[in-house]
Design a protein around this motif. Structure first.
Motif, PDB file in Angstrom:
ATOM      1  N   VAL A 181       0.856  -1.185   0.000  1.00  0.00           N
ATOM      2  CA  VAL A 181       0.000   0.000   0.000  1.00  0.00           C
ATOM      3  C   VAL A 181       0.894   1.238   0.000  1.00  0.00           C
ATOM      4  O   VAL A 181       1.925   1.276   0.677  1.00  0.00           O
ATOM      5  CB  VAL A 181      -0.930   0.026   1.235  1.00  0.00           C
ATOM      6  N   ALA A 182       0.477   2.253  -0.730  1.00  0.00           N
ATOM      7  CA  ALA A 182       1.249   3.496  -0.832  1.00  0.00           C
ATOM      8  C   ALA A 182       1.032   4.351   0.409  1.00  0.00           C
ATOM      9  O   ALA A 182       0.176   5.231   0.436  1.00  0.00           O
ATOM     10  CB  ALA A 182       0.841   4.260  -2.085  1.00  0.00           C
ATOM     11  N   THR A 183       1.779   4.065   1.455  1.00  0.00           N
ATOM     12  CA  THR A 183       1.735   4.837   2.691  1.00  0.00           C
ATOM     13  C   THR A 183       3.170   5.191   3.086  1.00  0.00           C
ATOM     14  O   THR A 183       4.125   4.787   2.438  1.00  0.00           O
ATOM     15  CB  THR A 183       1.078   4.045   3.840  1.00  0.00           C
ATOM     16  N   GLY A 184       3.295   5.899   4.196  1.00  0.00           N
ATOM     17  CA  GLY A 184       4.630   6.290   4.664  1.00  0.00           C
ATOM     18  C   GLY A 184       5.181   5.370   5.735  1.00  0.00           C
ATOM     19  O   GLY A 184       6.107   5.762   6.457  1.00  0.00           O
ATOM     20  N   ILE A 185       4.649   4.144   5.841  1.00  0.00           N
ATOM     21  CA  ILE A 185       5.032   3.272   6.954  1.00  0.00           C
ATOM     22  C   ILE A 185       6.516   2.907   6.921  1.00  0.00           C
ATOM     23  O   ILE A 185       7.106   2.598   7.955  1.00  0.00           O
ATOM     24  CB  ILE A 185       4.151   1.998   6.968  1.00  0.00           C
ATOM     25  N   MET A 186       7.131   2.946   5.736  1.00  0.00           N
ATOM     26  CA  MET A 186       8.549   2.567   5.638  1.00  0.00           C
ATOM     27  C   MET A 186       9.482   3.767   5.644  1.00  0.00           C
ATOM     28  O   MET A 186      10.700   3.597   5.572  1.00  0.00           O
ATOM     29  CB  MET A 186       8.769   1.732   4.373  1.00  0.00           C
ATOM     30  N   THR A 187       8.927   4.963   5.737  1.00  0.00           N
ATOM     31  CA  THR A 187       9.742   6.175   5.697  1.00  0.00           C
ATOM     32  C   THR A 187      10.740   6.197   6.858  1.00  0.00           C
ATOM     33  O   THR A 187      10.376   5.995   8.013  1.00  0.00           O
ATOM     34  CB  THR A 187       8.854   7.422   5.769  1.00  0.00           C
ATOM     35  N   GLY A 188      11.994   6.421   6.534  1.00  0.00           N
ATOM     36  CA  GLY A 188      13.024   6.548   7.553  1.00  0.00           C
ATOM     37  C   GLY A 188      13.608   5.252   8.057  1.00  0.00           C
ATOM     38  O   GLY A 188      14.519   5.263   8.890  1.00  0.00           O
ATOM     39  N   LEU A 189      13.106   4.113   7.559  1.00  0.00           N
ATOM     40  CA  LEU A 189      13.619   2.828   8.024  1.00  0.00           C
ATOM     41  C   LEU A 189      14.909   2.465   7.306  1.00  0.00           C
ATOM     42  O   LEU A 189      15.066   2.695   6.104  1.00  0.00           O
ATOM     43  CB  LEU A 189      12.598   1.715   7.779  1.00  0.00           C
ATOM     44  N   SER A 190      15.817   1.858   8.032  1.00  0.00           N
ATOM     45  CA  SER A 190      17.033   1.289   7.462  1.00  0.00           C
ATOM     46  C   SER A 190      16.886  -0.223   7.518  1.00  0.00           C
ATOM     47  O   SER A 190      16.870  -0.812   8.597  1.00  0.00           O
ATOM     48  CB  SER A 190      18.258   1.743   8.258  1.00  0.00           C
ATOM     49  N   PHE A 191      16.732  -0.842   6.363  1.00  0.00           N
ATOM     50  CA  PHE A 191      16.403  -2.267   6.342  1.00  0.00           C
ATOM     51  C   PHE A 191      17.623  -3.152   6.563  1.00  0.00           C
ATOM     52  O   PHE A 191      18.742  -2.824   6.163  1.00  0.00           O
ATOM     53  CB  PHE A 191      15.720  -2.630   5.023  1.00  0.00           C
ATOM     54  N   ASP A 192      17.369  -4.275   7.194  1.00  0.00           N
ATOM     55  CA  ASP A 192      18.400  -5.260   7.485  1.00  0.00           C
ATOM     56  C   ASP A 192      18.795  -5.983   6.192  1.00  0.00           C
ATOM     57  O   ASP A 192      17.949  -6.560   5.505  1.00  0.00           O
ATOM     58  CB  ASP A 192      17.856  -6.266   8.511  1.00  0.00           C
ATOM     59  N   GLU A 193      20.090  -5.973   5.860  1.00  0.00           N
ATOM     60  CA  GLU A 193      20.546  -6.528   4.587  1.00  0.00           C
ATOM     61  C   GLU A 193      20.325  -8.041   4.501  1.00  0.00           C
ATOM     62  O   GLU A 193      19.924  -8.561   3.460  1.00  0.00           O
ATOM     63  CB  GLU A 193      22.021  -6.202   4.367  1.00  0.00           C
ATOM     64  N   ARG A 194      20.585  -8.754   5.589  1.00  0.00           N
ATOM     65  CA  ARG A 194      20.400 -10.207   5.558  1.00  0.00           C
ATOM     66  C   ARG A 194      18.919 -10.549   5.392  1.00  0.00           C
ATOM     67  O   ARG A 194      18.540 -11.439   4.646  1.00  0.00           O
ATOM     68  CB  ARG A 194      20.950 -10.844   6.833  1.00  0.00           C
ATOM     69  N   GLY A 195      18.059  -9.812   6.091  1.00  0.00           N
ATOM     70  CA  GLY A 195      16.626 -10.043   5.961  1.00  0.00           C
ATOM     71  C   GLY A 195      16.134  -9.786   4.551  1.00  0.00           C
ATOM     72  O   GLY A 195      15.342 -10.570   3.999  1.00  0.00           O
ATOM     73  N   LEU A 196      16.605  -8.700   3.948  1.00  0.00           N
ATOM     74  CA  LEU A 196      16.203  -8.386   2.581  1.00  0.00           C
ATOM     75  C   LEU A 196      16.673  -9.460   1.602  1.00  0.00           C
ATOM     76  O   LEU A 196      15.951  -9.826   0.668  1.00  0.00           O
ATOM     77  CB  LEU A 196      16.766  -7.027   2.165  1.00  0.00           C
ATOM     78  N   ALA A 197      17.892  -9.973   1.828  1.00  0.00           N
ATOM     79  CA  ALA A 197      18.430 -10.990   0.924  1.00  0.00           C
ATOM     80  C   ALA A 197      17.610 -12.273   0.990  1.00  0.00           C
ATOM     81  O   ALA A 197      17.367 -12.932  -0.030  1.00  0.00           O
ATOM     82  CB  ALA A 197      19.884 -11.274   1.278  1.00  0.00           C
ATOM     83  N   VAL A 198      17.142 -12.630   2.184  1.00  0.00           N
ATOM     84  CA  VAL A 198      16.367 -13.869   2.344  1.00  0.00           C
ATOM     85  C   VAL A 198      14.930 -13.682   1.890  1.00  0.00           C
ATOM     86  O   VAL A 198      14.350 -14.537   1.206  1.00  0.00           O
ATOM     87  CB  VAL A 198      16.399 -14.326   3.823  1.00  0.00           C
ATOM     88  N   LEU A 199      14.310 -12.557   2.267  1.00  0.00           N
ATOM     89  CA  LEU A 199      12.882 -12.362   2.030  1.00  0.00           C
ATOM     90  C   LEU A 199      12.571 -11.697   0.697  1.00  0.00           C
ATOM     91  O   LEU A 199      11.477 -11.876   0.157  1.00  0.00           O
ATOM     92  CB  LEU A 199      12.283 -11.521   3.167  1.00  0.00           C
ATOM     93  N   GLY A 200      13.536 -10.945   0.163  1.00  0.00           N
ATOM     94  CA  GLY A 200      13.309 -10.208  -1.070  1.00  0.00           C
ATOM     95  C   GLY A 200      12.764 -11.027  -2.224  1.00  0.00           C
ATOM     96  O   GLY A 200      11.813 -10.612  -2.892  1.00  0.00           O
ATOM     97  N   PRO A 201      13.330 -12.216  -2.492  1.00  0.00           N
ATOM     98  CA  PRO A 201      12.836 -13.005  -3.620  1.00  0.00           C
ATOM     99  C   PRO A 201      11.362 -13.387  -3.512  1.00  0.00           C
ATOM    100  O   PRO A 201      10.697 -13.608  -4.534  1.00  0.00           O
ATOM    101  CB  PRO A 201      13.727 -14.259  -3.569  1.00  0.00           C
ATOM    102  N   PHE A 202      10.824 -13.458  -2.296  1.00  0.00           N
ATOM    103  CA  PHE A 202       9.417 -13.820  -2.122  1.00  0.00           C
ATOM    104  C   PHE A 202       8.476 -12.662  -2.470  1.00  0.00           C
ATOM    105  O   PHE A 202       7.269 -12.854  -2.584  1.00  0.00           O
ATOM    106  CB  PHE A 202       9.159 -14.264  -0.682  1.00  0.00           C
ATOM    107  N   HIS A 203       9.038 -11.468  -2.624  1.00  0.00           N
ATOM    108  CA  HIS A 203       8.210 -10.294  -2.872  1.00  0.00           C
ATOM    109  C   HIS A 203       7.973 -10.051  -4.360  1.00  0.00           C
ATOM    110  O   HIS A 203       7.307  -9.080  -4.735  1.00  0.00           O
ATOM    111  CB  HIS A 203       8.854  -9.055  -2.249  1.00  0.00           C
ATOM    112  N   ALA A 204       8.487 -10.936  -5.198  1.00  0.00           N
ATOM    113  CA  ALA A 204       8.343 -10.754  -6.641  1.00  0.00           C
ATOM    114  C   ALA A 204       6.886 -10.799  -7.083  1.00  0.00           C
ATOM    115  O   ALA A 204       6.531 -10.245  -8.125  1.00  0.00           O
ATOM    116  CB  ALA A 204       9.137 -11.822  -7.382  1.00  0.00           C
ATOM    117  N   SER A 205       6.021 -11.444  -6.290  1.00  0.00           N
ATOM    118  CA  SER A 205       4.616 -11.593  -6.681  1.00  0.00           C
ATOM    119  C   SER A 205       3.688 -10.649  -5.927  1.00  0.00           C
ATOM    120  O   SER A 205       2.477 -10.873  -5.888  1.00  0.00           O
ATOM    121  CB  SER A 205       4.164 -13.044  -6.464  1.00  0.00           C
ATOM    122  N   VAL A 206       4.250  -9.584  -5.328  1.00  0.00           N
ATOM    123  CA  VAL A 206       3.425  -8.625  -4.589  1.00  0.00           C
ATOM    124  C   VAL A 206       2.370  -8.000  -5.496  1.00  0.00           C
ATOM    125  O   VAL A 206       1.209  -7.835  -5.118  1.00  0.00           O
ATOM    126  CB  VAL A 206       4.290  -7.515  -3.961  1.00  0.00           C
ATOM    127  N   GLY A 207       2.750  -7.657  -6.714  1.00  0.00           N
ATOM    128  CA  GLY A 207       1.802  -7.062  -7.645  1.00  0.00           C
ATOM    129  C   GLY A 207       1.666  -5.570  -7.451  1.00  0.00           C
ATOM    130  O   GLY A 207       2.529  -4.907  -6.875  1.00  0.00           O
TER     131      GLY A 207
END
Length: 244
Positions: A181-207
Protein backbone atom coordinates in the motif's frame (compact mmCIF):
# COMPACT_ATOMS: atom_id res chain seq x y z
CA UNK A 1 -24.26 6.55 8.11
CA UNK A 2 -25.20 7.79 11.59
CA UNK A 3 -22.50 5.94 13.51
CA UNK A 4 -19.71 6.87 15.88
CA UNK A 5 -16.26 5.61 14.92
CA UNK A 6 -12.74 5.46 16.35
CA UNK A 7 -9.91 5.16 13.83
CA UNK A 8 -6.41 4.74 15.25
CA UNK A 9 -3.38 5.88 13.31
CA UNK A 10 -5.74 8.19 11.44
CA UNK A 11 -3.24 10.97 10.91
CA UNK A 12 -1.96 9.49 7.66
CA UNK A 13 -2.14 6.62 5.19
CA UNK A 14 -4.83 3.97 5.54
CA UNK A 15 -6.11 5.52 8.76
CA UNK A 16 -6.63 8.95 7.22
CA UNK A 17 -8.34 7.43 4.17
CA UNK A 18 -10.58 5.35 6.43
CA UNK A 19 -11.56 8.28 8.64
CA UNK A 20 -12.35 10.30 5.53
CA UNK A 21 -14.44 7.50 4.02
CA UNK A 22 -16.52 7.15 7.18
CA UNK A 23 -17.00 10.90 7.48
CA UNK A 24 -18.11 11.15 3.86
CA UNK A 25 -20.92 8.75 4.76
CA UNK A 26 -22.01 10.90 7.67
CA UNK A 27 -20.20 9.17 10.52
CA UNK A 28 -18.69 11.01 13.47
CA UNK A 29 -15.04 10.05 13.72
CA UNK A 30 -12.46 10.20 16.49
CA UNK A 31 -8.96 10.58 15.07
CA UNK A 32 -6.39 8.87 17.31
CA UNK A 33 -2.73 9.35 16.46
CA UNK A 34 0.68 9.89 18.04
CA UNK A 35 1.37 12.85 15.74
CA UNK A 36 -0.51 15.84 17.14
CA UNK A 37 -0.17 18.01 14.03
CA UNK A 38 -1.37 15.26 11.69
CA UNK A 39 -4.27 14.27 13.95
CA UNK A 40 -5.48 17.86 14.23
CA UNK A 41 -5.20 18.42 10.49
CA UNK A 42 -7.33 15.39 9.68
CA UNK A 43 -9.89 16.19 12.39
CA UNK A 44 -10.17 19.79 11.16
CA UNK A 45 -10.83 18.54 7.62
CA UNK A 46 -13.82 16.39 8.63
CA UNK A 47 -17.17 17.62 9.91
CA UNK A 48 -17.74 16.71 13.56
CA UNK A 49 -14.43 14.89 13.99
CA UNK A 50 -12.34 15.11 17.16
CA UNK A 51 -8.70 14.25 17.75
CA UNK A 52 -6.99 12.46 20.64
CA UNK A 53 -3.19 12.42 20.67
CA UNK A 54 -1.02 9.91 22.47
CA UNK A 55 0.76 6.56 22.52
CA UNK A 56 -1.96 3.92 22.18
CA UNK A 57 0.21 1.33 23.88
CA UNK A 58 -0.26 3.34 27.09
CA UNK A 59 -3.38 1.98 28.82
CA UNK A 60 -4.32 5.45 30.02
CA UNK A 61 -4.26 6.81 26.47
CA UNK A 62 -6.29 3.85 25.21
CA UNK A 63 -8.90 4.50 27.90
CA UNK A 64 -8.96 8.21 27.04
CA UNK A 65 -9.56 7.47 23.36
CA UNK A 66 -12.56 5.25 24.08
CA UNK A 67 -13.96 7.52 26.78
CA UNK A 68 -13.64 10.64 24.61
CA UNK A 69 -15.49 9.02 21.72
CA UNK A 70 -18.32 7.94 24.01
CA UNK A 71 -18.56 11.35 25.68
CA UNK A 72 -18.23 13.48 22.55
CA UNK A 73 -20.50 11.39 20.34
CA UNK A 74 -22.88 9.88 22.88
CA UNK A 75 -21.74 6.31 22.27
CA UNK A 76 -19.52 4.12 20.13
CA UNK A 77 -20.41 1.86 17.19
CA UNK A 78 -17.19 1.08 15.34
CA UNK A 79 -13.54 0.66 16.27
CA UNK A 80 -10.85 0.50 13.59
CA UNK A 81 -7.45 -0.56 14.94
CA UNK A 82 -5.17 0.68 12.19
CA UNK A 83 -2.11 2.23 13.90
CA UNK A 84 1.05 0.27 13.23
CA UNK A 85 4.74 0.32 12.37
CA UNK A 86 6.94 -1.71 10.03
CA UNK A 87 10.05 -3.60 11.10
CA UNK A 88 13.47 -3.55 9.45
CA UNK A 89 12.89 -6.98 7.83
CA UNK A 90 15.35 -8.46 10.34
CA UNK A 91 15.25 -12.24 10.74
CA UNK A 92 14.63 -13.81 14.15
CA UNK A 93 18.33 -14.30 14.82
CA UNK A 94 19.06 -10.64 14.11
CA UNK A 95 16.16 -8.78 15.73
CA UNK A 96 17.19 -6.51 18.57
CA UNK A 97 15.26 -6.48 21.83
CA UNK A 98 14.32 -2.85 21.18
CA UNK A 99 12.87 -3.52 17.73
CA UNK A 100 10.94 -6.58 18.89
CA UNK A 101 9.44 -4.74 21.86
CA UNK A 102 8.51 -1.66 19.83
CA UNK A 103 6.81 -3.53 16.98
CA UNK A 104 4.87 -5.91 19.24
CA UNK A 105 3.87 -3.04 21.54
CA UNK A 106 2.49 -0.85 18.76
CA UNK A 107 1.09 -3.50 16.41
CA UNK A 108 -0.42 -5.92 18.91
CA UNK A 109 -0.51 -4.58 22.47
CA UNK A 110 -2.00 -1.22 21.44
CA UNK A 111 -4.92 -2.76 19.48
CA UNK A 112 -5.63 -5.01 22.44
CA UNK A 113 -5.63 -2.08 24.88
CA UNK A 114 -7.85 0.11 22.71
CA UNK A 115 -10.23 -2.79 22.13
CA UNK A 116 -10.44 -3.56 25.82
CA UNK A 117 -11.17 0.08 26.55
CA UNK A 118 -13.79 0.33 23.78
CA UNK A 119 -15.66 -2.90 24.49
CA UNK A 120 -17.84 -1.60 27.35
CA UNK A 121 -19.13 1.20 25.10
CA UNK A 122 -19.70 -1.14 22.15
CA UNK A 123 -21.49 -3.65 24.36
CA UNK A 124 -23.65 -0.90 25.81
CA UNK A 125 -25.07 -0.34 22.31
CA UNK A 126 -25.74 -4.06 21.89
CA UNK A 127 -24.36 -3.93 18.37
CA UNK A 128 -21.05 -2.90 16.90
CA UNK A 129 -18.07 -3.71 14.75
CA UNK A 130 -14.33 -3.92 15.24
CA UNK A 131 -12.06 -3.95 12.20
CA UNK A 132 -8.36 -4.62 12.65
CA UNK A 133 -5.77 -3.77 10.03
CA UNK A 134 -3.60 -6.86 9.84
CA UNK A 135 -1.35 -7.53 6.86
CA UNK A 136 -0.31 -10.02 4.25
CA UNK A 137 2.40 -10.70 6.85
CA UNK A 138 -0.34 -12.06 9.10
CA UNK A 139 -1.10 -14.75 6.51
CA UNK A 140 2.39 -15.92 5.58
CA UNK A 141 5.94 -15.91 6.88
CA UNK A 142 7.69 -14.27 3.94
CA UNK A 143 6.18 -10.79 3.77
CA UNK A 144 8.21 -9.05 6.48
CA UNK A 145 10.74 -9.54 9.25
CA UNK A 146 10.22 -11.66 12.37
CA UNK A 147 8.82 -8.89 14.59
CA UNK A 148 6.26 -7.52 12.14
CA UNK A 149 5.20 -11.00 11.05
CA UNK A 150 4.68 -12.14 14.64
CA UNK A 151 2.76 -8.97 15.50
CA UNK A 152 0.35 -9.33 12.58
CA UNK A 153 -0.17 -13.06 13.16
CA UNK A 154 -0.97 -12.09 16.74
CA UNK A 155 -3.49 -9.50 15.54
CA UNK A 156 -5.15 -12.14 13.37
CA UNK A 157 -5.45 -14.36 16.44
CA UNK A 158 -6.88 -11.52 18.51
CA UNK A 159 -9.41 -10.83 15.75
CA UNK A 160 -10.65 -14.40 15.73
CA UNK A 161 -10.77 -14.59 19.52
CA UNK A 162 -12.88 -11.44 19.70
CA UNK A 163 -15.18 -12.69 16.94
CA UNK A 164 -15.98 -15.86 18.87
CA UNK A 165 -16.10 -14.26 22.30
CA UNK A 166 -18.53 -11.44 21.54
CA UNK A 167 -20.64 -12.62 18.60
CA UNK A 168 -23.56 -13.49 20.88
CA UNK A 169 -23.45 -9.97 22.31
CA UNK A 170 -23.79 -8.22 18.98
CA UNK A 171 -20.14 -7.39 18.28
CA UNK A 172 -18.55 -8.48 14.99
CA UNK A 173 -14.77 -8.48 14.63
CA UNK A 174 -12.98 -8.81 11.30
CA UNK A 175 -9.65 -7.79 9.82
CA UNK A 176 -8.29 -6.66 6.50
CA UNK A 177 -4.93 -7.98 5.34
CA UNK A 178 -3.40 -5.46 2.93
CA UNK A 179 -0.48 -6.23 0.66
CA UNK A 180 1.59 -3.38 -0.69
CA UNK A 181 0.00 0.00 0.00
CA UNK A 182 1.25 3.50 -0.83
CA UNK A 183 1.74 4.84 2.69
CA UNK A 184 4.63 6.29 4.66
CA UNK A 185 5.03 3.27 6.95
CA UNK A 186 8.55 2.57 5.64
CA UNK A 187 9.74 6.17 5.70
CA UNK A 188 13.02 6.55 7.55
CA UNK A 189 13.62 2.83 8.02
CA UNK A 190 17.03 1.29 7.46
CA UNK A 191 16.40 -2.27 6.34
CA UNK A 192 18.40 -5.26 7.49
CA UNK A 193 20.55 -6.53 4.59
CA UNK A 194 20.40 -10.21 5.56
CA UNK A 195 16.63 -10.04 5.96
CA UNK A 196 16.20 -8.39 2.58
CA UNK A 197 18.43 -10.99 0.92
CA UNK A 198 16.37 -13.87 2.34
CA UNK A 199 12.88 -12.36 2.03
CA UNK A 200 13.31 -10.21 -1.07
CA UNK A 201 12.84 -13.00 -3.62
CA UNK A 202 9.42 -13.82 -2.12
CA UNK A 203 8.21 -10.29 -2.87
CA UNK A 204 8.34 -10.75 -6.64
CA UNK A 205 4.62 -11.59 -6.68
CA UNK A 206 3.42 -8.63 -4.59
CA UNK A 207 1.80 -7.06 -7.65
CA UNK A 208 0.30 -3.59 -7.85
CA UNK A 209 0.70 -1.27 -4.88
CA UNK A 210 -2.75 -0.23 -3.66
CA UNK A 211 -3.96 3.23 -2.77
CA UNK A 212 -4.97 3.73 0.90
CA UNK A 213 -8.53 4.44 -0.25
CA UNK A 214 -8.84 0.89 -1.58
CA UNK A 215 -8.12 -0.54 1.85
CA UNK A 216 -10.43 2.01 3.47
CA UNK A 217 -13.31 0.88 1.27
CA UNK A 218 -12.95 -2.69 2.53
CA UNK A 219 -12.80 -1.50 6.14
CA UNK A 220 -15.97 0.57 5.77
CA UNK A 221 -17.73 -2.42 4.23
CA UNK A 222 -16.75 -4.75 7.08
CA UNK A 223 -18.01 -2.19 9.59
CA UNK A 224 -21.33 -1.71 7.80
CA UNK A 225 -24.66 -3.48 8.01
CA UNK A 226 -23.94 -4.85 4.53
CA UNK A 227 -21.52 -7.20 6.32
CA UNK A 228 -23.96 -8.04 9.12
CA UNK A 229 -23.24 -11.79 8.93
CA UNK A 230 -19.49 -11.43 8.40
CA UNK A 231 -17.56 -12.19 11.58
CA UNK A 232 -14.08 -13.56 12.24
CA UNK A 233 -12.96 -13.03 8.65
CA UNK A 234 -9.43 -12.03 7.66
CA UNK A 235 -10.02 -10.35 4.30
CA UNK A 236 -7.01 -10.07 1.99
CA UNK A 237 -7.01 -6.73 0.18
CA UNK A 238 -3.82 -7.45 -1.71
CA UNK A 239 -4.56 -7.66 -5.41
CA UNK A 240 -4.37 -11.45 -5.31
CA UNK A 241 -0.98 -11.85 -3.61
CA UNK A 242 -2.46 -14.26 -1.05
CA UNK A 243 -3.84 -16.42 -3.86
CA UNK A 244 -0.39 -17.21 -5.21
Amino acid sequence: MSVNVIVTGAGSGIGRATATAFAQQGARVLIADLNAEAAKAVADSLDGAVAVVGDLSDPEVAERVARTAAEEFGGLDVLVNNAGVMDTMALAGDVTDAEWERVIRINLTAPFLVTRAALPYLLERGKGAIVNVASEAGLRGSAAGAAYTASKHGLVGLTRSLAVSYRDRGIRTNAVAPGGVATGIMTGLSFDERGLAVLGPFHASVGRVAAPEEIAAAIVFLASDAASNVNGVILPVDGGWSAI
